[in-house]
Design a protein around this motif. Sequence first.
Motif, mmCIF file in Angstrom:
data_model
loop_
_atom_site.group_PDB
_atom_site.id
_atom_site.type_symbol
_atom_site.label_atom_id
_atom_site.label_comp_id
_atom_site.label_asym_id
_atom_site.label_seq_id
_atom_site.Cartn_x
_atom_site.Cartn_y
_atom_site.Cartn_z
ATOM 1 N N LEU A 1 -6.168 -27.574 12.346
ATOM 2 C CA LEU A 1 -5.003 -27.918 11.505
ATOM 3 C C LEU A 1 -4.245 -29.345 11.754
ATOM 4 N N SER A 2 -3.859 -29.947 10.860
ATOM 5 C CA SER A 2 -2.969 -30.767 11.203
ATOM 6 C C SER A 2 -1.545 -30.041 11.207
ATOM 7 N N ALA A 3 -0.684 -30.231 12.200
ATOM 8 C CA ALA A 3 0.427 -29.518 12.268
ATOM 9 C C ALA A 3 1.519 -30.432 12.369
ATOM 10 N N TYR A 4 2.667 -30.006 11.842
ATOM 11 C CA TYR A 4 4.043 -30.721 11.857
ATOM 12 C C TYR A 4 5.206 -30.035 12.605
ATOM 13 N N LEU A 5 4.833 -29.074 13.381
ATOM 14 C CA LEU A 5 5.640 -28.587 14.451
ATOM 15 C C LEU A 5 4.953 -28.059 15.306
ATOM 16 N N ASP A 6 5.669 -27.764 16.677
ATOM 17 C CA ASP A 6 5.064 -26.970 17.643
ATOM 18 C C ASP A 6 5.795 -25.644 17.890
ATOM 19 N N TRP A 7 5.229 -24.710 18.554
ATOM 20 C CA TRP A 7 5.646 -23.405 18.699
ATOM 21 C C TRP A 7 6.080 -23.249 20.086
ATOM 22 N N ALA A 8 7.457 -23.068 20.631
ATOM 23 C CA ALA A 8 7.959 -22.676 21.936
ATOM 24 C C ALA A 8 6.972 -21.641 22.540
ATOM 25 N N SER A 9 6.539 -20.810 21.875
ATOM 26 C CA SER A 9 5.782 -19.609 22.391
ATOM 27 C C SER A 9 4.326 -19.843 22.558
ATOM 28 N N SER A 10 3.781 -21.219 22.360
ATOM 29 C CA SER A 10 2.521 -21.558 22.807
ATOM 30 C C SER A 10 2.155 -21.557 24.368
ATOM 31 N N ASP A 11 1.205 -20.996 24.805
ATOM 32 C CA ASP A 11 1.038 -20.923 26.324
ATOM 33 C C ASP A 11 -0.418 -21.326 26.539
ATOM 34 N N GLN A 12 -1.157 -21.888 25.699
ATOM 35 C CA GLN A 12 -2.446 -22.718 26.016
ATOM 36 C C GLN A 12 -2.738 -23.543 25.170
ATOM 37 N N SER A 13 -3.770 -24.484 25.208
ATOM 38 C CA SER A 13 -4.021 -25.645 24.327
ATOM 39 C C SER A 13 -4.515 -25.079 22.994
ATOM 40 N N GLU A 14 -4.738 -26.026 22.105
ATOM 41 C CA GLU A 14 -5.533 -25.910 20.851
ATOM 42 C C GLU A 14 -6.675 -25.698 21.034
ATOM 43 N N THR A 15 -7.122 -26.461 21.781
ATOM 44 C CA THR A 15 -8.976 -26.140 22.227
ATOM 45 C C THR A 15 -9.094 -24.822 22.705
ATOM 46 N N GLY A 16 -8.605 -24.676 23.670
ATOM 47 C CA GLY A 16 -8.856 -23.424 24.435
ATOM 48 C C GLY A 16 -8.673 -22.101 23.514
ATOM 49 N N PHE A 17 -7.297 -22.309 22.640
ATOM 50 C CA PHE A 17 -7.171 -21.121 21.518
ATOM 51 C C PHE A 17 -8.605 -21.032 20.574
ATOM 52 N N LEU A 18 -8.950 -22.322 20.318
ATOM 53 C CA LEU A 18 -9.913 -22.272 19.051
ATOM 54 C C LEU A 18 -11.480 -21.915 19.787
ATOM 55 N N VAL A 19 -11.704 -22.337 20.863
ATOM 56 C CA VAL A 19 -12.728 -21.873 21.781
ATOM 57 C C VAL A 19 -12.857 -20.284 21.869
ATOM 58 N N ALA A 20 -11.717 -19.701 22.319
ATOM 59 C CA ALA A 20 -11.702 -18.190 22.500
ATOM 60 C C ALA A 20 -11.762 -17.640 21.198
ATOM 61 N N LEU A 21 -11.312 -18.194 20.178
ATOM 62 C CA LEU A 21 -11.499 -17.550 18.833
ATOM 63 C C LEU A 21 -13.044 -17.438 18.632
ATOM 64 N N ALA A 22 -13.786 -18.429 18.831
ATOM 65 C CA ALA A 22 -15.350 -18.630 18.369
ATOM 66 C C ALA A 22 -15.941 -17.682 19.481
ATOM 67 N N ARG A 23 -15.704 -17.730 20.796
ATOM 68 C CA ARG A 23 -16.309 -17.115 21.594
ATOM 69 C C ARG A 23 -16.265 -15.356 21.239
ATOM 70 N N ARG A 24 -14.861 -15.003 20.889
ATOM 71 C CA ARG A 24 -14.710 -13.423 20.606
ATOM 72 C C ARG A 24 -15.427 -13.046 19.357
ATOM 73 N N THR A 25 -15.275 -13.943 18.264
ATOM 74 C CA THR A 25 -15.705 -13.476 16.881
ATOM 75 C C THR A 25 -16.978 -13.844 16.499
ATOM 76 N N GLY A 26 -17.576 -14.732 17.284
ATOM 77 C CA GLY A 26 -18.906 -15.523 16.729
ATOM 78 C C GLY A 26 -18.944 -16.234 15.643
ATOM 79 N N CYS A 27 -17.514 -16.775 15.060
ATOM 80 C CA CYS A 27 -17.363 -17.628 14.129
ATOM 81 C C CYS A 27 -17.761 -18.962 14.801
ATOM 82 N N GLN A 28 -17.870 -20.252 13.812
ATOM 83 C CA GLN A 28 -18.038 -21.437 14.360
ATOM 84 C C GLN A 28 -16.611 -22.326 13.987
#
Length: 290
Positions: free
Chosen positions: A143-170
Amino acid sequence: MEFQAGIGWRHPHYAQVLEERPALDFLEVHSENFFGGGGAALAVLTQAREHYAVSLHGVGLGLGSAAGIDAWHLDQLACLVDRIEPVRVSDHACFAHGMHGGAMLHAADLLPLPFNREALDVLCANVGRVQDRLKRPLLVENLSAYLDWASSDQSETGFLVALARRTGCQLLVDVNNIFVNALNAQLAGGQHDPLQACIDWLASIPPDLVGELHLAGHCRVTDALGDIVIDDHGSRVCGAVWQLHSEALQRFGPVPTLIEWDTEIPALEVLLDEVANARRSASFALEVAA
């Protein structure tokens, strides 16, 4: 695999594309514009499908919404997928609706997620539900995002890679979105080298996870509150994003690439010229990679 390039097919160009049938590898449309059991829009898309591969790109699933996936929306998407047999189906890593005061509220926007385990669990569950219904892998866009969440504790890329590995999505990697976020980080006093930040972002994504790339234009807005860069899809792809496209293809291989243009839509010839630019970019990148 040969490189493929397509355009976001919008209403002003429906008739011209069907009449002239320009040399495009695929057309991408917004899924929600073709929901329903019939009508003129669906008839036009069905006609286009006779000549082109079609990619369905959604903006309404709200895959990161804790309230879950809207059943009617998923039913409509499943019917459209069965009818059109698209080459790809995609949506965004965002939330769009939630419960408030006992009522479901819809934001009518793509709202960013915190990059943490709780949000990842919700996103994975919703992506899994969609994939089970469609009986195919989904592509999920950054996403193009115009705010950050204080509760984020990982990188965007780490988050997306984990999503793809867990679900099999691309992943659908929107190169312009990466650059917009890096520019806004610089304007906020953070990242001082937006281009390098984007190259590092791309280097963090395993090549086997990427199924499509998006390219678009953006604009910078200045008002009394300051400066911000907006992902408006209203202009040609800028030089820095073309450079990043080349970087992406060198890393990911000949991934299908889409030219998006959604505001101030120009003549079809302008979009076709951008497609030609994408093919030249791919030719250079793949030659370098070889």
